[in-house]
Design an enzyme around this catalytic site. Sequence first.
Site, short mmCIF file in Angstrom:
data_model
loop_
_atom_site.label_atom_id
_atom_site.label_comp_id
_atom_site.label_asym_id
_atom_site.label_seq_id
_atom_site.Cartn_x
_atom_site.Cartn_y
_atom_site.Cartn_z
N HIS A 158 -7.35 -1.94 -4.51
CA HIS A 158 -6.00 -1.69 -5.05
C HIS A 158 -5.53 -2.86 -5.90
O HIS A 158 -4.98 -2.66 -6.98
CB HIS A 158 -5.01 -1.46 -3.91
CG HIS A 158 -5.14 -0.12 -3.25
ND1 HIS A 158 -5.05 1.05 -3.96
CD2 HIS A 158 -5.34 0.23 -1.96
CE1 HIS A 158 -5.21 2.08 -3.12
NE2 HIS A 158 -5.39 1.60 -1.90
N HIS A 195 0.83 -1.21 0.00
CA HIS A 195 0.00 0.00 0.00
C HIS A 195 0.87 1.26 0.00
O HIS A 195 0.75 2.10 -0.88
CB HIS A 195 -0.95 0.02 1.20
CG HIS A 195 -2.01 1.07 1.06
ND1 HIS A 195 -1.76 2.40 1.29
CD2 HIS A 195 -3.30 0.99 0.65
CE1 HIS A 195 -2.87 3.10 1.05
NE2 HIS A 195 -3.81 2.25 0.66
N GLU A 208 1.06 4.19 -2.63
CA GLU A 208 1.00 5.55 -2.09
C GLU A 208 2.26 5.98 -1.33
O GLU A 208 2.27 6.98 -0.64
CB GLU A 208 -0.24 5.69 -1.18
CG GLU A 208 -1.52 5.60 -1.99
CD GLU A 208 -2.78 5.61 -1.14
OE1 GLU A 208 -2.70 6.00 0.03
OE2 GLU A 208 -3.83 5.22 -1.66
#
Length: 291
Positions: free
Chosen positions: A238, A176, A206
């Site tokens: 995602h 992530h 991110e």
Amino acid sequence: MIHISLSSRFFFSLWAIFFLAFPQGEAVSADLTDAPAILLVAFGSSMPEAQVSFENIDALVREAYPDHTVRWAFTSHLIVEKIREETGKTLYSPTEALDMLKEDGFTKVAIQSLHSIPGEEYSDLAHIVQGVEGLDIRIGLPLLASEQDVERVADAMLANVPVERRAQDAVVFMGHGTHHEGNARYHVLKNALVSRDSNVFLGTVEGSPTLDDVLAGLAQSDVENVYLVPFMSVAGDHARNDMAGGEPDSWNTIIAGHGYHCVPVLKGTAEYENIVGVWIDHLHVAMQSFN
Ligand code: CO
């Protein structure tokens, strides 16, 4: 970071099924409330396909602690609110779940963080717990808490790669990522993976390393095939869209655009027993701290 795109009837009926199977607020006998309750805390997901991860963790935790009350809470306010609006009160925030345990007579709660890194979600959870009165609470650490965890997770994730993958094929893990300092764990994990297999890469959506870092690494390799594997507890939005989707900005599209053949794997880390085992070992530490 938070993705609410689906609101079909199908989606919410699946949520309803999952949470009916694991009710909160059931009548609890006094002998049960003497023992610590277990509260599993995840970010949450807006996708029905992601529920298999939660079900797998739930089953393995209940197997390890058959005589304890096991409940769930979710740290994504948006996901909790959205699903509550659509389905009624079925999901709880950590604060609400702890209040309910207190009302049900528990005095001890072991919270297990099901986050991947000690990042913002975890630190918010630890902060919430500090403000709770009347409960003795211990928190089990997230997945990549220690150096030893990183080594174990690196071994486990490589063991979980599909057997069809050959040594000359690349594996690209998608984490992530975050602006939080906990993002450094992704770099430590990446180094542990690369030290085991030079055709393995890790990027994040991110944070860092980035997709560009992954592409630079691929450019220096001789690989033709690239396995795309989520390094997230659930294969949710995602994994299905940003990683494996067909949009122009998905990793699948971009990496294929550089001439590689992509093979997306849609399984979250929590679908693998060797990864859930790390979280459960952290829960053991929390539970044993009551003795
Ligand atoms: Co996100």
